[in-house]
Design a protein around this motif. Structure first.
Motif, PDB file in Angstrom:
ATOM      1  N   PRO A  48      -6.222  50.631  11.424  1.00 59.59           N
ATOM      2  CA  PRO A  48      -7.366  51.244  12.101  1.00 59.59           C
ATOM      3  C   PRO A  48      -7.000  52.883  12.451  1.00 59.59           C
ATOM      4  CG  PRO A  48      -6.007  49.986  13.585  1.00 59.59           C
ATOM      5  CD  PRO A  48      -5.749  49.681  12.080  1.00 59.59           C
ATOM      6  N   ASN A  49      -7.518  53.543  13.153  1.00 59.55           N
ATOM      7  CA  ASN A  49      -7.324  55.059  13.331  1.00 59.55           C
ATOM      8  C   ASN A  49      -6.252  55.072  14.236  1.00 59.55           C
ATOM      9  OD1 ASN A  49      -9.516  55.506  11.745  1.00 59.55           O
ATOM     10  ND2 ASN A  49     -10.617  56.520  13.333  1.00 59.55           N
ATOM     11  N   ARG A  50      -5.010  55.093  13.648  1.00 56.09           N
ATOM     12  CA  ARG A  50      -3.845  55.185  14.335  1.00 56.09           C
ATOM     13  C   ARG A  50      -2.717  56.173  13.724  1.00 56.09           C
ATOM     14  NH1 ARG A  50      -2.225  50.786  17.620  1.00 56.09           N
ATOM     15  NH2 ARG A  50      -0.110  51.696  17.501  1.00 56.09           N
TER      16      ARG A  50
ATOM     17  N   VAL B 295       1.114  49.708   2.723  1.00 54.61           N
ATOM     18  CA  VAL B 295       1.387  49.857   4.057  1.00 54.61           C
ATOM     19  C   VAL B 295       0.378  49.437   4.735  1.00 54.61           C
ATOM     20  CG1 VAL B 295       2.343  51.484   5.465  1.00 54.61           C
ATOM     21  CG2 VAL B 295       2.620  51.979   3.409  1.00 54.61           C
ATOM     22  N   VAL B 296       0.640  48.580   5.772  1.00 54.23           N
ATOM     23  CA  VAL B 296      -0.397  47.848   6.541  1.00 54.23           C
ATOM     24  C   VAL B 296       0.100  47.259   8.067  1.00 54.23           C
ATOM     25  CG1 VAL B 296       0.498  45.383   5.735  1.00 54.23           C
ATOM     26  CG2 VAL B 296      -1.837  45.665   6.391  1.00 54.23           C
ATOM     27  N   TYR B 297      -1.051  47.801   8.721  1.00 57.66           N
ATOM     28  CA  TYR B 297      -1.093  47.378  10.173  1.00 57.66           C
ATOM     29  C   TYR B 297      -0.986  45.868  10.422  1.00 57.66           C
ATOM     30  CZ  TYR B 297      -2.544  47.787  15.027  1.00 57.66           C
ATOM     31  OH  TYR B 297      -2.960  47.491  16.499  1.00 57.66           O
ATOM     32  N   ASP B 298       0.153  45.339  11.335  1.00 59.22           N
ATOM     33  CA  ASP B 298       0.288  43.956  11.184  1.00 59.22           C
ATOM     34  C   ASP B 298      -0.961  43.103  11.561  1.00 59.22           C
ATOM     35  OD1 ASP B 298       0.342  44.383  13.848  1.00 59.22           O
ATOM     36  OD2 ASP B 298       2.252  43.544  14.382  1.00 59.22           O
ATOM     37  N   ASP B 299      -1.698  43.680  12.374  1.00 58.46           N
ATOM     38  CA  ASP B 299      -2.984  42.856  12.818  1.00 58.46           C
ATOM     39  C   ASP B 299      -3.961  42.780  11.533  1.00 58.46           C
ATOM     40  OD1 ASP B 299      -3.753  41.452  14.877  1.00 58.46           O
ATOM     41  OD2 ASP B 299      -5.276  42.890  15.684  1.00 58.46           O
TER      42      ASP B 299
ATOM     43  N   LEU C 199      -2.548  39.899  -6.956  1.00 59.88           N
ATOM     44  CA  LEU C 199      -2.326  41.477  -7.048  1.00 59.88           C
ATOM     45  C   LEU C 199      -0.963  41.466  -8.235  1.00 59.88           C
ATOM     46  CD1 LEU C 199      -2.161  42.469  -3.488  1.00 59.88           C
ATOM     47  CD2 LEU C 199      -3.974  42.406  -4.972  1.00 59.88           C
ATOM     48  N   GLU C 200      -1.629  42.296  -9.192  1.00 55.40           N
ATOM     49  CA  GLU C 200      -0.831  42.433 -10.439  1.00 55.40           C
ATOM     50  C   GLU C 200       0.428  43.453 -10.339  1.00 55.40           C
ATOM     51  OE1 GLU C 200      -4.105  43.195 -12.931  1.00 55.40           O
ATOM     52  OE2 GLU C 200      -4.806  41.074 -12.825  1.00 55.40           O
ATOM     53  N   THR C 201       0.161  44.571  -9.499  1.00 59.83           N
ATOM     54  CA  THR C 201       1.149  45.656  -9.631  1.00 59.83           C
ATOM     55  C   THR C 201       1.885  45.820  -8.432  1.00 59.83           C
ATOM     56  OG1 THR C 201      -0.833  47.203  -8.990  1.00 59.83           O
ATOM     57  CG2 THR C 201      -0.175  46.773 -11.521  1.00 59.83           C
ATOM     58  N   VAL C 202       1.583  45.248  -7.184  1.00 55.97           N
ATOM     59  CA  VAL C 202       2.270  45.448  -6.165  1.00 55.97           C
ATOM     60  C   VAL C 202       3.717  45.042  -6.049  1.00 55.97           C
ATOM     61  CG1 VAL C 202       2.315  45.059  -3.501  1.00 55.97           C
ATOM     62  CG2 VAL C 202       0.082  45.439  -4.532  1.00 55.97           C
ATOM     63  N   GLU C 203       4.600  45.712  -5.713  1.00 59.23           N
ATOM     64  CA  GLU C 203       6.085  45.481  -5.609  1.00 59.23           C
ATOM     65  C   GLU C 203       6.584  45.535  -4.156  1.00 59.23           C
ATOM     66  OE1 GLU C 203       7.699  48.992  -7.909  1.00 59.23           O
ATOM     67  OE2 GLU C 203       6.543  48.054  -9.737  1.00 59.23           O
ATOM     68  N   THR C 204       5.768  46.251  -3.234  1.00 53.33           N
ATOM     69  CA  THR C 204       6.355  46.328  -1.926  1.00 53.33           C
ATOM     70  C   THR C 204       5.140  46.418  -0.829  1.00 53.33           C
ATOM     71  OG1 THR C 204       8.171  47.640  -2.811  1.00 53.33           O
ATOM     72  CG2 THR C 204       7.852  47.798  -0.339  1.00 53.33           C
ATOM     73  N   VAL C 205       5.361  45.540   0.152  1.00 51.96           N
ATOM     74  CA  VAL C 205       4.624  45.564   1.289  1.00 51.96           C
ATOM     75  C   VAL C 205       5.334  46.042   2.450  1.00 51.96           C
ATOM     76  CG1 VAL C 205       3.063  44.040   2.853  1.00 51.96           C
ATOM     77  CG2 VAL C 205       3.028  43.661   0.308  1.00 51.96           C
ATOM     78  N   VAL C 206       4.891  46.965   3.162  1.00 52.56           N
ATOM     79  CA  VAL C 206       5.432  47.528   4.388  1.00 52.56           C
ATOM     80  C   VAL C 206       4.336  47.181   5.549  1.00 52.56           C
ATOM     81  CG1 VAL C 206       6.339  49.693   5.582  1.00 52.56           C
ATOM     82  CG2 VAL C 206       6.530  49.304   2.758  1.00 52.56           C
ATOM     83  N   VAL C 207       4.976  46.515   6.844  1.00 52.01           N
ATOM     84  CA  VAL C 207       4.182  46.154   7.836  1.00 52.01           C
ATOM     85  C   VAL C 207       4.648  46.947   9.033  1.00 52.01           C
ATOM     86  CG1 VAL C 207       3.585  44.228   9.436  1.00 52.01           C
ATOM     87  CG2 VAL C 207       4.069  43.802   6.921  1.00 52.01           C
ATOM     88  N   ALA C 208       3.515  47.632   9.664  1.00 50.62           N
ATOM     89  CA  ALA C 208       3.941  48.088  10.966  1.00 50.62           C
ATOM     90  C   ALA C 208       3.687  47.225  12.039  1.00 50.62           C
ATOM     91  CB  ALA C 208       2.921  49.333  11.069  1.00 50.62           C
ATOM     92  N   GLU C 209       4.894  46.919  12.725  1.00 48.40           N
ATOM     93  CA  GLU C 209       4.773  45.717  13.551  1.00 48.40           C
ATOM     94  C   GLU C 209       4.244  46.193  15.116  1.00 48.40           C
ATOM     95  OE1 GLU C 209       8.678  44.022  11.439  1.00 48.40           O
ATOM     96  OE2 GLU C 209       8.737  46.157  12.498  1.00 48.40           O
ATOM     97  N   ARG C 210       3.219  45.919  15.473  1.00 45.86           N
ATOM     98  CA  ARG C 210       2.581  46.199  16.807  1.00 45.86           C
ATOM     99  C   ARG C 210       2.019  45.177  17.690  1.00 45.86           C
ATOM    100  NH1 ARG C 210       5.058  49.627  15.016  1.00 45.86           N
ATOM    101  NH2 ARG C 210       4.809  52.028  14.659  1.00 45.86           N
TER     102      ARG C 210
ATOM    103  N   TYR D  92       8.144  40.994   5.298  1.00 40.83           N
ATOM    104  CA  TYR D  92       8.189  42.146   4.422  1.00 40.83           C
ATOM    105  C   TYR D  92       8.899  43.061   5.112  1.00 40.83           C
ATOM    106  CZ  TYR D  92       4.138  39.222   2.908  1.00 40.83           C
ATOM    107  OH  TYR D  92       3.293  38.125   2.543  1.00 40.83           O
ATOM    108  N   ARG D  93       8.868  44.469   4.356  1.00 39.46           N
ATOM    109  CA  ARG D  93       9.548  45.326   4.852  1.00 39.46           C
ATOM    110  C   ARG D  93       9.082  45.970   6.163  1.00 39.46           C
ATOM    111  NH1 ARG D  93      12.392  48.695   1.129  1.00 39.46           N
ATOM    112  NH2 ARG D  93      12.961  49.826   3.070  1.00 39.46           N
ATOM    113  N   SER D  94       9.716  46.602   7.062  1.00 37.90           N
ATOM    114  CA  SER D  94       9.445  46.969   8.568  1.00 37.90           C
ATOM    115  C   SER D  94       9.076  48.476   8.436  1.00 37.90           C
ATOM    116  CB  SER D  94      10.519  46.763   9.589  1.00 37.90           C
ATOM    117  OG  SER D  94       9.992  47.441  10.820  1.00 37.90           O
ATOM    118  N   TYR D  95       7.958  48.896   8.792  1.00 36.50           N
ATOM    119  CA  TYR D  95       7.578  50.288   8.824  1.00 36.50           C
ATOM    120  C   TYR D  95       8.459  50.958   9.993  1.00 36.50           C
ATOM    121  CZ  TYR D  95       4.917  54.515  10.140  1.00 36.50           C
ATOM    122  OH  TYR D  95       4.082  55.491  10.500  1.00 36.50           O
ATOM    123  N   ASP D  96       8.770  50.559  10.965  1.00 35.61           N
ATOM    124  CA  ASP D  96       9.827  50.993  11.944  1.00 35.61           C
ATOM    125  C   ASP D  96      11.033  51.251  11.326  1.00 35.61           C
ATOM    126  OD1 ASP D  96       7.613  51.760  13.731  1.00 35.61           O
ATOM    127  OD2 ASP D  96       7.783  49.564  14.717  1.00 35.61           O
TER     128      ASP D  96
END
Length: 550
Positions: free
Chosen positions: A98-100, A142-146, A158-169, A176-180
């Motif tokens: 969202p707008n963050r 890169v995704v907001y946890d919600d 998903l055929e090409t995604v290698e990394t998922v990064v999650v912003a834990e709020r 997955y990988r932690s944004y923080d």
């Protein structure tokens, strides 16, 4: 001619438009002339720190402030972390928030290391994400946890995604990988990758209301050009301005209003997560918003839900409002100016053109019955859709646009051919250019109602229906009719104190007959609780038309 050389290792050549199918770009304003080596983040962030504006507030969110120095630090740390995780120049990085502030940091970090930011609308479901991510061949999300659930649902396909990064709020469990953690571990030293001005910086996908979503591609200089044409000339921003509003950041309109424009001028962006009308007024009060950006529905909701808004909130900081996404009616313009004391600049732009290219200027003579003039840096003409020849002033036709941005699609050669005519971009809108040069919006080309041989623009009828005191919202489309081909049908949401009746239908019809040519009146009126809308607030007229056909 575009230079996509840096992407050759990561992007098959056939994914990019052939030179012969791309628009002719023109750069008639001096600010839109950029050096060959250009990185948009160096201009939006680093330059302000170098030139002594590091203590300026770049972002306000809730009760927090982020200065340009702090923003630069976050962008550098996350950029280094992305690079260390395997993101290379030209890779597409999906950013889903969202707008963050994290959304802005993620997009800028990707662009600074030469990758391509791909903001994603937060309401998209797994099937939609699957198509977009696979079509873009994105390597990182890169995704907001919600908002993680739909990404996880899509992951098996998903055929090409290698990394998922999650912003834990919000305490959502994940593996997955932690944004923080990435932000904390990343180095603060990062030189902007030496991108060419015509290298890709941003991809935005259309809403797909008329078929599969299309990826619109934008270069480093095109992103800057939206600020150095529309914002610079029509808004005249200063460092003192605070841009705020509720357009989503993945919406081209929102990305410009809340990222590119404020950061280009060393100003401030006010972010509100999932903003209601009340949240917007609160942000105006607390963040001292001076440039308020929304859509006509948003301004109407402020007026209807907060009739005492100007006395309940401190709105003294406001100087101008921006409206796009739907036509702004004179009624809304006049009511908002009367209540809030500021003009609303109606503007037309598209995902493909990146931002507004027709508008009035904030200090000009604003005629609310017209969209405005071509924005400095752009040329517009009205053409016959069949012959491509320019039509006389006063005659309706298809809009053609040329300027520092244009329509280019990712891996959609058949759509690319349809979108460009002799070097001019064709957004698909019907306009009239008046004798005074102003451009008056009529409809989307697919919103034109043809009834008994008459061409009737739906938005023109909507503007008149909306004038009735009982009408809160309205959408007008064609409804199939055996004798007339189509008839004009109005879908009306009433105000809280109005009741549906045959008498009210007749009142609405007579009001249109007395205002417009009688053949334009709605022969059918249907009262609804709500109108179907896209995530960006646009009315889904396609859905209403399809319902009528069925």
């Amino acid at each position: 001619m575009m230079n996509y050389s840096y992407m050759q290792e990561t992007v098959p050549a056939e994914y990019l438009p052939d030179d012969g199918d791309t628009p002719d770009y023109i750069h008639p304003v001096p600010e839109a002339h950029y050096p060959q080596q250009l990185n948009v983040v160096d201009e939006l962030v680093d330059r302000h720190v170098r030139e002594g504006r590091g203590n300026n507030v770049a972002v306000r969110f809730e009760d927090r402030e982020i200065t340009y120095e702090e923003l630069q630090s976050r962008v550098n740390r996350f950029g280094n972390a992305l690079r260390e995780s395997g993101v290379e120049p030209g890779d597409r990085v999906v950013v889903r928030f969202p707008n963050r502030p994290e959304a802005i940091v993620s997009c800028l970090a990707a662009q600074k290391i030469g990758a391509v930011a791909l903001p994603s609308m937060k309401l998209l479901r797994a099937k939609e994400l699957e198509y977009i991510i696979n079509n873009a061949e994105a390597t990182t999300v890169v995704v907001y946890d919600d908002l993680l659930e739909e990404v996880e649902n899509a992951l098996p396909e998903l055929e090409t995604v290698e990394t998922v990064v999650v912003a834990e709020r919000n305490g959502v469990d994940h593996g997955y990988r932690s944004y923080d953690d990435m932000l904390d571990d990343g180095s603060e030293d990062l030189e902007a990758y030496e991108t060419d001005r015509d290298d890709l910086a941003l991809m935005l996908y259309t809403s797909g209301t008329t078929g599969r979503p299309k990826g619109a591609i934008h270069t480093h200089r095109q992103v800057l050009a939206t600020a150095d044409s529309y914002a610079r000339y029509c808004l005249e921003p200063t460092e003192e301005d605070v841009f705020g509003g509720n357009p989503p950041l993945p919406f081209a309109y929102g990305y410009g209003d809340l990222v590119t424009f404020p950061l280009r001028f060393g100003a401030t962006t006010s972010l509100v997560e999932d903003a209601s009308p009340g949240d917007l007024l609160e942000a105006v009060d607390e963040h001292e918003v001076s440039v308020l950006c929304s859509i006509p529905t948003g301004f109407n909701q402020i007026l209807s839900q907060y009739p005492d808004g100007p006395s309940e909130y401190d709105i003294s900081s406001l100087r101008v409002g921006l409206s796009a996404g739907e036509p702004l009616t004179p009624t809304t313009f006049e009511n908002f100016q009367e209540e809030y004391g500021i003009p609303l600049l109606d503007g037309i732009g598209t995902t493909e053109m990146l931002h507004i290219f027709i508008s009035h200027r904030h200090d000009g003579d604003i005629d609310p019955s017209a969209t405005g003039f071509p924005v400095p840096g752009y040329e517009c003409k009205i053409i016959d859709p069949d012959t491509g020849e320019e039509v006389p002033r006063g005659e309706a036709g298809l809009l053609a646009v040329r300027g520092p941005t244009g329509i280019e699609y990712w891996n959609r050669p058949e759509k690319q051919l349809e979108a460009v005519e002799d070097g001019w971009s064709i957004p698909g809108d019907i306009f009239v250019q008046r004798e005074d040069g102003r451009l008056e919006y009529k409809s989307r080309s697919d919103d034109l109602i043809i009834s008994s041989g008459y061409n009737i623009p739906g938005p023109e009828v909507e503007a008149v229906v909306e004038e009735h005191d009982a009408v809160s919202e309205v959408a007008v489309t064609g409804s199939p009719h055996e004798e007339r081909g189509e008839i004009v049908k109005a879908f009306v949401v009433l105000t809280d104190d109005a009741s549906a009746s045959d008498g009210l239908v007749e009142e609405i019809q007579n009001h249109v007959k007395n205002t417009l040519a009688p053949y334009k009146y709605p022969r059918a009126v249907e009262f609804m609780e709500t109108l179907p809308r896209t995530e960006t607030g646009k009315i889904r007229r396609t859905e209403l038309r399809e319902r009528e056909r069925q």
